[in-house]
Design an enzyme around this catalytic site. Structure first.
Site, PDB file in Angstrom:
ATOM      1  N   GLY A  55       0.874  -1.225  -0.025  1.00 18.70           N
ATOM      2  CA  GLY A  55       0.138   0.009  -0.047  1.00 18.70           C
ATOM      3  C   GLY A  55       0.904   1.115  -0.092  1.00 18.70           C
ATOM      4  O   GLY A  55       0.534   2.471  -0.759  1.00 18.70           O
TER       5      GLY A  55
ATOM      6  N   ASN B 239       8.204 -12.922   1.233  1.00 21.46           N
ATOM      7  CA  ASN B 239       6.664 -13.702   0.924  1.00 21.46           C
ATOM      8  C   ASN B 239       7.144 -14.515  -0.189  1.00 21.46           C
ATOM      9  O   ASN B 239       8.313 -14.586  -0.964  1.00 21.46           O
ATOM     10  CB  ASN B 239       5.521 -12.801   0.635  1.00 21.46           C
ATOM     11  CG  ASN B 239       5.678 -11.956  -0.490  1.00 21.46           C
ATOM     12  OD1 ASN B 239       5.997 -12.213  -1.279  1.00 21.46           O
ATOM     13  ND2 ASN B 239       4.931 -10.866  -0.243  1.00 21.46           N
TER      14      ASN B 239
ATOM     15  N   MET C 268       3.280 -15.428  -4.406  1.00 26.06           N
ATOM     16  CA  MET C 268       2.139 -15.834  -5.211  1.00 26.06           C
ATOM     17  C   MET C 268       1.066 -14.415  -5.571  1.00 26.06           C
ATOM     18  O   MET C 268       0.796 -13.789  -4.542  1.00 26.06           O
ATOM     19  CB  MET C 268       1.472 -16.986  -4.310  1.00 26.06           C
ATOM     20  CG  MET C 268       2.450 -18.090  -4.296  1.00 26.06           C
ATOM     21  SD  MET C 268       1.542 -19.188  -3.177  1.00 26.06           S
ATOM     22  CE  MET C 268       0.497 -19.857  -4.285  1.00 26.06           C
TER      23      MET C 268
ATOM     24  N   GLU D 112      -2.694 -23.751  -1.096  1.00 32.30           N
ATOM     25  CA  GLU D 112      -1.163 -23.550  -1.940  1.00 32.30           C
ATOM     26  C   GLU D 112      -0.504 -25.065  -1.733  1.00 32.30           C
ATOM     27  O   GLU D 112      -0.411 -25.188  -0.540  1.00 32.30           O
ATOM     28  CB  GLU D 112      -0.517 -22.369  -1.867  1.00 32.30           C
ATOM     29  CG  GLU D 112       0.370 -22.378  -0.779  1.00 32.30           C
ATOM     30  CD  GLU D 112       1.085 -20.984  -0.390  1.00 32.30           C
ATOM     31  OE1 GLU D 112       2.180 -20.868  -0.128  1.00 32.30           O
ATOM     32  OE2 GLU D 112       0.411 -19.731  -0.693  1.00 32.30           O
TER      33      GLU D 112
ATOM     34  N   HIS E 240      -0.870 -13.657   6.650  1.00 34.39           N
ATOM     35  CA  HIS E 240      -1.875 -12.979   5.892  1.00 34.39           C
ATOM     36  C   HIS E 240      -2.497 -12.176   6.666  1.00 34.39           C
ATOM     37  O   HIS E 240      -3.912 -12.136   6.660  1.00 34.39           O
ATOM     38  CB  HIS E 240      -2.729 -13.555   4.959  1.00 34.39           C
ATOM     39  CG  HIS E 240      -2.154 -14.529   3.822  1.00 34.39           C
ATOM     40  ND1 HIS E 240      -2.727 -15.582   3.119  1.00 34.39           N
ATOM     41  CD2 HIS E 240      -0.876 -14.459   3.483  1.00 34.39           C
ATOM     42  CE1 HIS E 240      -1.970 -16.112   2.293  1.00 34.39           C
ATOM     43  NE2 HIS E 240      -0.612 -15.396   2.633  1.00 34.39           N
TER      44      HIS E 240
ATOM     45  N   GLY F 161      -3.087  -3.505   3.899  1.00 34.31           N
ATOM     46  CA  GLY F 161      -3.884  -4.644   4.279  1.00 34.31           C
ATOM     47  C   GLY F 161      -4.966  -4.387   5.176  1.00 34.31           C
ATOM     48  O   GLY F 161      -5.830  -5.247   5.462  1.00 34.31           O
TER      49      GLY F 161
ATOM     50  N   ASN G 255      -4.028 -15.504  -1.645  1.00 35.38           N
ATOM     51  CA  ASN G 255      -3.024 -14.605  -1.110  1.00 35.38           C
ATOM     52  C   ASN G 255      -3.272 -13.195  -1.520  1.00 35.38           C
ATOM     53  O   ASN G 255      -3.637 -13.027  -2.370  1.00 35.38           O
ATOM     54  CB  ASN G 255      -1.710 -15.137  -1.808  1.00 35.38           C
ATOM     55  CG  ASN G 255      -1.757 -16.548  -1.957  1.00 35.38           C
ATOM     56  OD1 ASN G 255      -2.593 -17.253  -2.565  1.00 35.38           O
ATOM     57  ND2 ASN G 255      -0.782 -17.107  -1.152  1.00 35.38           N
TER      58      ASN G 255
ATOM     59  N   PHE H 208      -1.690  -9.943  -1.600  1.00 37.21           N
ATOM     60  CA  PHE H 208      -0.875  -8.638  -1.979  1.00 37.21           C
ATOM     61  C   PHE H 208      -1.405  -7.962  -3.422  1.00 37.21           C
ATOM     62  O   PHE H 208      -1.405  -7.019  -3.167  1.00 37.21           O
ATOM     63  CB  PHE H 208       0.762  -8.784  -1.832  1.00 37.21           C
ATOM     64  CG  PHE H 208       1.364  -9.630  -2.967  1.00 37.21           C
ATOM     65  CD1 PHE H 208       1.310  -9.216  -4.416  1.00 37.21           C
ATOM     66  CD2 PHE H 208       2.302 -10.666  -2.765  1.00 37.21           C
ATOM     67  CE1 PHE H 208       2.115  -9.912  -5.203  1.00 37.21           C
ATOM     68  CE2 PHE H 208       2.905 -11.414  -3.427  1.00 37.21           C
ATOM     69  CZ  PHE H 208       2.795 -11.084  -4.783  1.00 37.21           C
TER      70      PHE H 208
HETATM   71  P1  FDA Z   1       3.660  -4.744   4.499  1.00 37.02           P
HETATM   72  O1  FDA Z   1       3.549  -5.603   5.881  1.00 37.02           O
HETATM   73  O2  FDA Z   1       4.018  -5.273   3.340  1.00 37.02           O
HETATM   74  O3  FDA Z   1       4.498  -3.477   4.817  1.00 37.02           O
HETATM   75  C1  FDA Z   1       4.390  -2.713   5.947  1.00 37.02           C
HETATM   76  C2  FDA Z   1       5.684  -2.130   6.112  1.00 37.02           C
HETATM   77  O4  FDA Z   1       5.583  -0.996   7.209  1.00 37.02           O
HETATM   78  C3  FDA Z   1       7.097  -3.012   6.774  1.00 37.02           C
HETATM   79  O5  FDA Z   1       8.117  -2.845   5.718  1.00 37.02           O
HETATM   80  C4  FDA Z   1       7.100  -2.495   8.119  1.00 37.02           C
HETATM   81  O6  FDA Z   1       8.680  -2.825   8.607  1.00 37.02           O
HETATM   82  C5  FDA Z   1       6.958  -1.154   8.001  1.00 37.02           C
HETATM   83  N1  FDA Z   1       6.405  -0.559   9.428  1.00 37.02           N
HETATM   84  C6  FDA Z   1       5.589  -0.924  10.244  1.00 37.02           C
HETATM   85  N2  FDA Z   1       5.391  -0.221  11.114  1.00 37.02           N
HETATM   86  C7  FDA Z   1       6.192   0.934  11.007  1.00 37.02           C
HETATM   87  C8  FDA Z   1       6.303   2.045  11.695  1.00 37.02           C
HETATM   88  N3  FDA Z   1       5.644   2.330  12.955  1.00 37.02           N
HETATM   89  N4  FDA Z   1       7.367   3.178  11.257  1.00 37.02           N
HETATM   90  C9  FDA Z   1       7.851   2.781  10.330  1.00 37.02           C
HETATM   91  N5  FDA Z   1       7.731   1.570   9.318  1.00 37.02           N
HETATM   92  C10 FDA Z   1       6.732   0.610   9.860  1.00 37.02           C
HETATM   93  N6  FDA Z   1       0.849 -12.748   0.101  1.00 37.02           N
HETATM   94  C11 FDA Z   1       0.768 -13.101  -1.306  1.00 37.02           C
HETATM   95  O7  FDA Z   1      -0.219 -12.313  -1.899  1.00 37.02           O
HETATM   96  N7  FDA Z   1       1.463 -14.010  -1.888  1.00 37.02           N
HETATM   97  C12 FDA Z   1       2.183 -14.671  -1.273  1.00 37.02           C
HETATM   98  O8  FDA Z   1       2.939 -15.857  -1.748  1.00 37.02           O
HETATM   99  C13 FDA Z   1       2.713 -14.196   0.308  1.00 37.02           C
HETATM  100  N8  FDA Z   1       3.485 -15.313   1.175  1.00 37.02           N
HETATM  101  C14 FDA Z   1       3.814 -14.530   2.410  1.00 37.02           C
HETATM  102  C15 FDA Z   1       4.783 -15.383   2.890  1.00 37.02           C
HETATM  103  C16 FDA Z   1       5.389 -14.719   4.074  1.00 37.02           C
HETATM  104  C17 FDA Z   1       6.504 -15.453   4.940  1.00 37.02           C
HETATM  105  C18 FDA Z   1       4.740 -13.705   4.700  1.00 37.02           C
HETATM  106  C19 FDA Z   1       5.159 -12.998   5.907  1.00 37.02           C
HETATM  107  C20 FDA Z   1       3.787 -13.047   4.041  1.00 37.02           C
HETATM  108  C21 FDA Z   1       3.388 -13.562   2.849  1.00 37.02           C
HETATM  109  N9  FDA Z   1       2.128 -12.866   2.119  1.00 37.02           N
HETATM  110  C22 FDA Z   1       1.874 -13.318   0.726  1.00 37.02           C
HETATM  111  C23 FDA Z   1       1.515 -11.748   2.561  1.00 37.02           C
HETATM  112  C24 FDA Z   1       2.018 -10.212   2.024  1.00 37.02           C
HETATM  113  O9  FDA Z   1       3.307 -10.386   2.163  1.00 37.02           O
HETATM  114  C25 FDA Z   1       1.270  -9.226   2.958  1.00 37.02           C
HETATM  115  O10 FDA Z   1      -0.111  -9.523   2.862  1.00 37.02           O
HETATM  116  C26 FDA Z   1       1.798  -7.936   2.246  1.00 37.02           C
HETATM  117  O11 FDA Z   1       3.051  -7.801   2.536  1.00 37.02           O
HETATM  118  C27 FDA Z   1       0.866  -7.070   3.292  1.00 37.02           C
HETATM  119  O12 FDA Z   1       1.121  -5.615   2.501  1.00 37.02           O
HETATM  120  P2  FDA Z   1       1.058  -4.221   3.334  1.00 37.02           P
HETATM  121  O13 FDA Z   1       1.178  -3.189   2.538  1.00 37.02           O
HETATM  122  O14 FDA Z   1      -0.320  -4.191   4.177  1.00 37.02           O
HETATM  123  O15 FDA Z   1       1.998  -4.163   4.665  1.00 37.02           O
END
Ligand code: FDA
Length: 504
Positions: free
Chosen positions: A16, A114, A117, A356, A442, A470, A480, A482
């Site tokens: 986002g 991640n 996917m 998956e 997720h 998210g 999934n 993203f």
């Molecule tokens: P996201 O979590 O990506 O980003 C948030 C960022 O904000 C992070 O970099 C964090 O460090 C930062 N942050 C947080 N608080 C802060 C603060 N107070 N100050 C400064 N920075 C801050 N999805 C999918 O579609 N296909 C897939 O294959 C997978 N597989 C998968 C595997 C694994 C191991 C994980 C952990 C996750 C997945 N996912 C996935 C899920 C997917 O990665 C997830 O849904 C998205 O990254 C979420 O995107 P967001 O933009 O919501 O935040």
């Protein structure tokens, strides 16, 4: 010393956040991104940026003394985890009382860790989850835009059928088919061409060297290589790393004032900064954005925030499970870490599941078939602000995951019955456990679209304050997430730039 002013601040650098920054930059708005994690582009002593999955070091984990891998055991032995020094590593596991949530930390957020996917949800379910969003417009415009900018690509089916690296997926496909279930190929942001060259031995291996949850050294088009590279290319966007936003308040002139802690990679506080802005975009993820707003509401720095903040959270029905195959049905010593197939039983009205087919790249034959099931669980959790710990706490009980376990079980019972196989009970910790119901990948919700915000992510009660990530999605999206997070952010930011930013 006063605060530094920038027109727009984006908190975080995940999906986002990256979408918002690119489109703000293109609109000519000077934009500062604040990311608590590191920029992952410097090789360590071993010549690699990221540490591998089989021998993780401190780069793997966000301030832990021991790694916390999802598959914590094999034959109940904790073989996967290692003692490490606390460090600003790339994967965090945020442990709440009855649920743990894996998240990425660094420039690119979850895209760094991640499986890549890249799944567009089926339209009927998207409409069910977000009925107030114009689905025709999403599927004609914003999903295609998200897929193109993320550089989503498809596996060559001929190669899939013959490569050793996807034997595990073909075995699972046949067993699903024996139970009358069909599978579907899953697009990815991992460059499948690069993977073929890995298999040919002409380039360094990444997916074929068991790399994924602690970062891919090659092959994956994470956000730093797609959206964020383009955002920086506008010349209007800058990124500060190891900067964590702590508090948000509104000043008399309507601008926002942030306090931000800058640390070094070992966790030492270097500076506390004050940064102000006119437009504030929260892209800190379901956990991060929700925590920032809960803290602001409950400590009184943004007192008009609604009681909906913190609500509507869910783990996208995530349940991991594994089956034990017969000796004559090995899954292979070679396994790509990037999944390529999903079992699609979402039309099953009693127990919709999209599972998956996950690899278990152990380098030795395990006879294990592993799955991440995405189920439709109506249960929702709530974040509350814990003043003593100054953090958001998740109200979610293990029992709330019972419907998700039941759905996964009904699918895999069918597969086991058709193949006379059984579950593995040894992979998810020291107890006998066939279904991992206590962690998720997720996290979704916490600042739900149309509840905590308006229909475009504008936070209720405040002007020029937005949620982009998210946390907007109410707990479930059936695949999934993203691609959906990205497409929704595209839709919202386009409206916000036109109506709010351009006019100010
Ligand atoms: P996201 O979590 O990506 O980003 C948030 C960022 O904000 C992070 O970099 C964090 O460090 C930062 N942050 C947080 N608080 C802060 C603060 N107070 N100050 C400064 N920075 C801050 N999805 C999918 O579609 N296909 C897939 O294959 C997978 N597989 C998968 C595997 C694994 C191991 C994980 C952990 C996750 C997945 N996912 C996935 C899920 C997917 O990665 C997830 O849904 C998205 O990254 C979420 O995107 P967001 O933009 O919501 O935040």
């Amino acid at each position: 010393s006063g605060s530094t002013f920038v027109p727009a601040v984006v908190v975080g650098t995940g999906y986002g956040a990256a979408v918002s920054a690119l489109r703000l930059g293109e609109a000519g708005v000077p934009t500062l991104m604040l990311e608590m994690g590191q920029l992952w582009n410097q090789p360590g002593p071993d010549g690699n940026v990221f540490s591998g999955m089989l021998k993780p070091d401190k780069r793997s984990s966000w301030f832990k003394t021991r790694t916390e891998a999802p598959l914590g055991s094999f034959l109940w032995l904790d073989l996967a985890n290692r003692d490490i020094d606390p460090y600003a590593g790339v994967l965090d596991r945020v442990n709440f009382d009855q649920m743990s949530v894996y998240v990425g930390r660094g420039v690119g957020g979850g895209s760094l860790v991640n499986g890549g996917m890249a799944v567009t949800p089926r339209r009927s379910y998207f409409e069910e989850v977000l009925p107030q969003v114009d689905a025709a417009e999403m599927y004609a415009k914003y999903f295609p835009r998200a897929n193109a900018t993320l550089r989503v690509n498809n596996i060559d089916k001929g190669w899939f059928e013959q490569t050793d690296w996807y034997k595990f997926a073909r075995v699972s496909r046949e067993q699903a088919s024996n139970a009358g279930l069909s599978t579907t190929f899953v697009p990815n942001v991992y460059d499948w061409d690069y993977m073929r060259r890995e298999a040919d031995g002409t380039v360094p291996k990444s997916a074929l060297a068991a790399e994924v949850i602690y970062g891919n050294n090659h092959g994956k088009v994470s956000l730093d290589k797609s959206y964020l590279a383009a955002a920086l290319g506008t010349g209007k966007v800058t990124i500060e790393t190891l900067h964590q936003v702590k508090t948000i308040r509104q000043q008399k002139d309507g601008t926002y004032l942030l306090t931000v802690e800058q640390k070094n990679a070992d966790g030492k506080l270097l500076a506390t900064k004050e940064i102000s802005c006119r437009h504030l975009f929260l892209g800190a993820g379901s956990l991060g954005s929700t925590e920032l707003l809960l803290r602001a509401r409950d400590t009184g720095t943004l007192p008009n925030l609604s009681s909906e903040i913190g609500g509507g959270w869910g783990p996208n029905g995530n349940i991991m499970t594994a089956r034990a195959n017969h000796m004559w049905n090995p899954t292979g010593t070679k396994q790509s870490s990037i999944p390529a197939l999903g079992i699609d039983d979402w039309d099953n009205k009693d127990a919709p599941v999209f599972a998956e087919i996950a690899p278990m790249p152990a380098g030795v034959e395990t006879w294990v078939s592993l799955y991440l099931a995405i189920t439709k669980n109506p249960e929702r959790g709530t974040f509350v602000y814990d003043a003593a710990k100054d953090r958001a706490d998740l109200r979610w009980t293990r029992e709330q995951n019972a419907p998700a376990v039941a759905a996964a079980k009904s699918l895999f019972d069918r597969i086991n019955k058709a193949n006379t196989t059984i579950y593995r009970y040894d992979l998810f910790g020291k107890q006998l456990k066939a279904f991992a119901d206590d962690f998720c990948y997720h996290p979704l919700g916490g600042c739900v679209l149309g509840k905590a915000t308006d229909n475009y992510g504008r936070v209720a009660g405040y002007k020029n304050l937005y949620v982009t990530d998210g946390s907007l999605i109410p707990g479930s999206i059936g695949v999934n997430p993203f691609v959906t997070i990205t497409a929704l952010a595209e839709r919202n930011v386009e409206r916000v730039i036109k109506e709010d930013v351009a006019k100010s």
